[in-house]
Design a protein around this motif. Structure first.
Motif, short mmCIF file in Angstrom:
data_model
loop_
_atom_site.label_atom_id
_atom_site.label_comp_id
_atom_site.label_asym_id
_atom_site.label_seq_id
_atom_site.Cartn_x
_atom_site.Cartn_y
_atom_site.Cartn_z
N GLY A 236 6.17 12.39 5.26
CA GLY A 236 7.35 12.48 5.02
C GLY A 236 7.87 11.28 3.66
N ALA A 237 8.77 10.69 4.07
CA ALA A 237 9.51 9.70 2.93
C ALA A 237 8.28 9.07 1.95
N GLY A 238 6.97 8.40 2.89
CA GLY A 238 6.15 7.58 2.28
C GLY A 238 5.60 8.43 1.27
N ILE A 239 4.92 9.75 1.45
CA ILE A 239 4.31 10.23 0.38
C ILE A 239 5.16 10.84 -0.85
N THR A 240 6.47 10.98 -0.34
CA THR A 240 7.38 11.82 -1.11
C THR A 240 7.65 10.47 -2.20
N LEU A 241 7.77 9.17 -1.99
CA LEU A 241 7.94 8.13 -2.81
C LEU A 241 6.91 8.13 -3.61
N ILE A 242 5.66 8.18 -3.06
CA ILE A 242 4.47 7.90 -3.88
C ILE A 242 4.41 9.07 -4.89
N ILE A 243 4.77 10.33 -4.48
CA ILE A 243 4.71 11.36 -5.54
C ILE A 243 5.87 11.16 -6.61
N THR A 244 6.89 10.71 -6.20
CA THR A 244 7.91 10.43 -7.39
C THR A 244 7.57 9.10 -8.33
N GLY A 245 6.90 8.20 -7.69
CA GLY A 245 6.41 7.34 -8.74
C GLY A 245 5.09 7.85 -9.69
N LEU A 246 4.41 8.92 -9.31
CA LEU A 246 3.41 9.68 -10.06
C LEU A 246 4.44 10.41 -11.17
N MET A 247 5.21 11.11 -10.78
CA MET A 247 6.23 11.82 -11.51
C MET A 247 6.65 11.18 -12.72
N ALA A 248 7.33 9.78 -12.36
CA ALA A 248 7.95 8.71 -13.00
C ALA A 248 6.76 8.39 -14.23
N LEU A 249 5.60 8.18 -13.79
CA LEU A 249 4.57 7.78 -14.78
C LEU A 249 4.15 9.00 -15.58
N ALA A 250 4.34 10.21 -15.08
CA ALA A 250 3.82 11.20 -16.09
C ALA A 250 5.08 11.38 -17.12
N PHE A 251 6.31 11.28 -16.52
CA PHE A 251 7.45 11.39 -17.31
C PHE A 251 7.42 10.44 -18.66
N ILE A 252 6.76 9.20 -18.44
CA ILE A 252 6.69 8.00 -19.58
C ILE A 252 5.86 8.66 -20.75
N GLY A 253 4.82 9.66 -20.48
CA GLY A 253 4.42 10.56 -21.56
C GLY A 253 5.24 10.92 -22.50
N LEU A 254 6.63 11.41 -22.05
CA LEU A 254 7.53 11.96 -23.02
C LEU A 254 8.46 10.98 -24.04
N SER A 255 8.06 9.57 -23.59
CA SER A 255 8.92 8.69 -24.24
C SER A 255 8.97 8.72 -25.60
N GLY A 256 8.35 9.30 -26.60
CA GLY A 256 8.30 9.25 -27.74
C GLY A 256 9.30 10.23 -28.41
N VAL A 257 9.69 11.46 -27.36
CA VAL A 257 10.62 12.28 -27.61
C VAL A 257 11.96 11.97 -28.28
N ALA A 258 12.56 11.32 -27.54
CA ALA A 258 13.87 10.79 -27.68
C ALA A 258 14.10 9.59 -27.05
N SER A 259 15.09 8.62 -27.67
CA SER A 259 15.26 7.49 -27.00
C SER A 259 16.92 6.98 -26.90
N ILE A 260 17.27 6.52 -26.03
CA ILE A 260 18.81 6.17 -25.94
C ILE A 260 18.76 4.58 -25.14
N GLN A 261 17.62 4.02 -25.18
CA GLN A 261 18.00 2.87 -24.22
C GLN A 261 17.33 1.40 -25.13
#
Lengths: 368, 195
Positions: free
Chosen positions: B170-195
């Motif tokens: 349930g929520a446990g594995i979903t949060l882990i997946i979300t964390g992994l997805m967030a890590l993967a999205f860091i790979g895009l950080s060179g594309v554009a930055s607004i922060q």
């Protein structure tokens, strides 16, 4: 001082504007006026538009089974809506099979009345009423099964067929924040119109069973509605009957047996009742008494986990009894009434059909 | 440096994603991500409401709160506007665009309390965006949110039959997946930055 004043004014201004906007929208946009629901091409209801079909029906004292109280989480309130319902909603999808969707079956708690509608509701549901009652008797039958007697206190009488069920309401209690309904077969004879017996097992994490086992005591007020269900005694037949049940499956069969006893219905009845250990058996005395009173009735308990020496009756599962006692005979003219868990019913039905019973003569009530 | 609205659009979808970079809107993100179809519906509704409320809240803030020095009221005012906006939109589309209502209307009440919506309105104030920038930020954040929830729904459909340990179901594995997805999205950080 001015700051406070402007703050109040601005906030009031914004909220008032929005409130007025919404009120106007509510009055002009969301006003669907009075709509007509035609049920079974016969009954006509005039209802306020904009509400769900379920609440429109409840407002007209028609109770469709609904365990969750219209939140779209139980999937019981299905009914056929032939006109005016619009496309199937995403909230209904998880509860409708493809067959349901082809046959215009909808979840009535999700579909709103926005146009004149046509729908079909089984006639017997018009007989369903809501009752208030008081627990007058509550006893542990085994460590997991309770016997309740509820006396109807609002002056109504319940009219049901032996084998049908009612829905008991559990109000919010510590650990459960919302009202929920769950279905329980009536265990008493329909001749007792002022009270009903229920046999309720404790289901782990079950909302209503936990309520019944841990919070409900004698003298408490309860609400239930009913009767529902198409599992009941076929009174047009006088053929032999096989009854098979485990656990709380006792309830509807006990109702049928007492009813047959009162009406002096003379049919040959064999009742195979399965349990694990001797302490899981209940109402044995009562069944023995019925054996003497009823025309041709035999109650045969069977235990699957009895230790050696503590049980001298039948051992094994109910399907073993079916195989043992039913002679191989094709085209048997008898009926079977099964009640209990889905796996038990599936395997028993298979065994009975192999013994020559007709599939359509095997009636069952699956408890899940 | 004045940010190009297009940059903001791209960045808010990929690198400053509301869920995967800011972890906002998690409640419905976890609750409604069991099926791709429903999560897409919710994503559309969120995008729609985000676009609308970011513009409205920008206008209210710039022309009402700021001139009177009432910036500190923004939290309460934004929430009120969002709630009212959702309510109005729901009524209007239910009545006049039933087809749209059938696909996303039922998700609208869920959105009132989605903190990603409030987050976007607050970010655009904090970051001093113009009207156009606010608009693209609203649209982009919505698309980014949709992208994340649909991707999660896809993954959850895949792992339906996987032997997840009991404590993590349930929520446990979903949060882990979300964390992994967030890590993967860091790979895009060179594309554009607004922060």
């Amino acid at each position: 001082m001015t700051t406070i004043l402007t703050t109040v004014l601005i906030i009031t201004g914004i909220t008032t504007t929005l409130a007025i906007l919404i009120s106007f929208a509510n009055a002009f946009i969301a006003d669907y006026g009075e709509k007509k629901i035609v049920i079974n091409d016969d009954k006509e209801l005039i209802v306020e538009g904009g509400q769900s079909i379920l609440s429109a029906l409840v407002g007209n004292k028609i109770f469709i089974p609904s365990a969750c109280g219209g939140k779209g989480s139980c999937g019981y309130c299905k009914a056929k809506v032939t006109e005016g319902a619009g496309p199937v909603l995403a909230t209904e999808l998880s509860y409708l099979t493809e067959e349901d969707q082809e046959n215009d079956i909808r979840l009535t708690c999700q579909v709103k009345v926005k146009e004149d509608m046509k729908m079909e509701i089984p006639e017997e549901l018009f007989n369903v009423k809501q009752f208030k009652g008081k627990v007058v008797f509550s006893k542990d039958l085994t460590d997991k099964i309770k016997h309740l007697r509820i006396k109807i206190t609002d002056g109504q009488q319940i009219d049901f067929k032996p084998g049908q069920y009612v829905q008991l309401l559990a109000p919010p209690y510590p650990g459960n924040a919302e009202e929920v309904f769950r279905a329980y077969s009536v265990a008493s004879s329909p001749s007792r119109k002022e009270e009903i017996d229920l046999i309720i097992g404790l289901v782990e994490e079950g909302l209503v069973t936990t309520y019944v086992h841990e919070h409900l005591s004698e003298g408490d007020e309860v609400t239930f509605n009913g009767p529902f269900g198409d599992f009941y005694l076929n009174e047009d037949s006088d053929s032999d009957m096989y009854m098979v049940a485990i656990g709380t499956g006792m309830a509807p069969l006990r109702s049928i047996l007492h009813y047959m006893n009162e009406r002096k219905i003379e049919r040959r009845v064999r009742y195979y009742f399965g349990a694990r250990k001797p302490e899981d058996l209940f109402m044995v005395e009562e069944m023995k008494k019925l054996e003497e009173e009823l025309h041709d009735f035999e109650f045969i308990p069977v235990l699957s986990r009895a230790d050696e020496g503590e049980w001298d009756g039948e051992t094994g599962r109910v399907t073993d009894l079916v195989n043992k006692y039913l002679e191989d005979k094709a085209d048997r003219e008898c009926e079977a009434y099964l009640c209990g868990s889905a796996p038990m019913i599936d395997s028993t039905e298979k065994a009975l059909v192999e013994k020559g019973l007709k599939q359509e003569k095997v009636f069952y009530d699956k408890f899940d | 440096m004045e940010l190009n609205p297009i940059t903001i659009l791209i960045a808010s979808i990929f690198t400053s994603n509301m869920i995967l970079a800011n972890f906002l809107g998690m409640c419905s993100f976890i609750a409604v991500s069991k099926e791709i179809k429903t999560s897409l519906g919710l994503g559309q509704a969120v995008t729609f409401v985000l676009t609308g409320t970011s513009v409205i809240n920008y206008l209210i803030y710039t022309y009402l709160l700021e001139p009177y020095g009432l910036e500190y009221l923004r939290f309460i005012v934004f929430i009120i506007t969002i709630a009212a906006f959702v309510q109005l939109v729901e009524m209007i589309i239910e009545r006049y665009v039933p087809t749209l209502y059938y696909s996303l209307g039922i998700f609208l009440p869920l959105i009132t309390v989605n903190c990603a919506i409030l987050g976007v309105s607050l970010f655009l104030i904090i970051r001093d965006y113009s009207l156009l920038q606010s608009l693209t930020f609203g649209i982009g954040s919505g698309i980014g949110w949709t992208l994340a929830i649909v991707a999660l729904a896809g993954i959850r459909q895949k792992i339906k039959n996987a032997p997840v340990p009991k404590g993590l179901q349930g929520a446990g594995i979903t949060l882990i997946i979300t964390g992994l997805m967030a890590l993967a999205f860091i790979g895009l950080s060179g594309v554009a930055s607004i922060q």
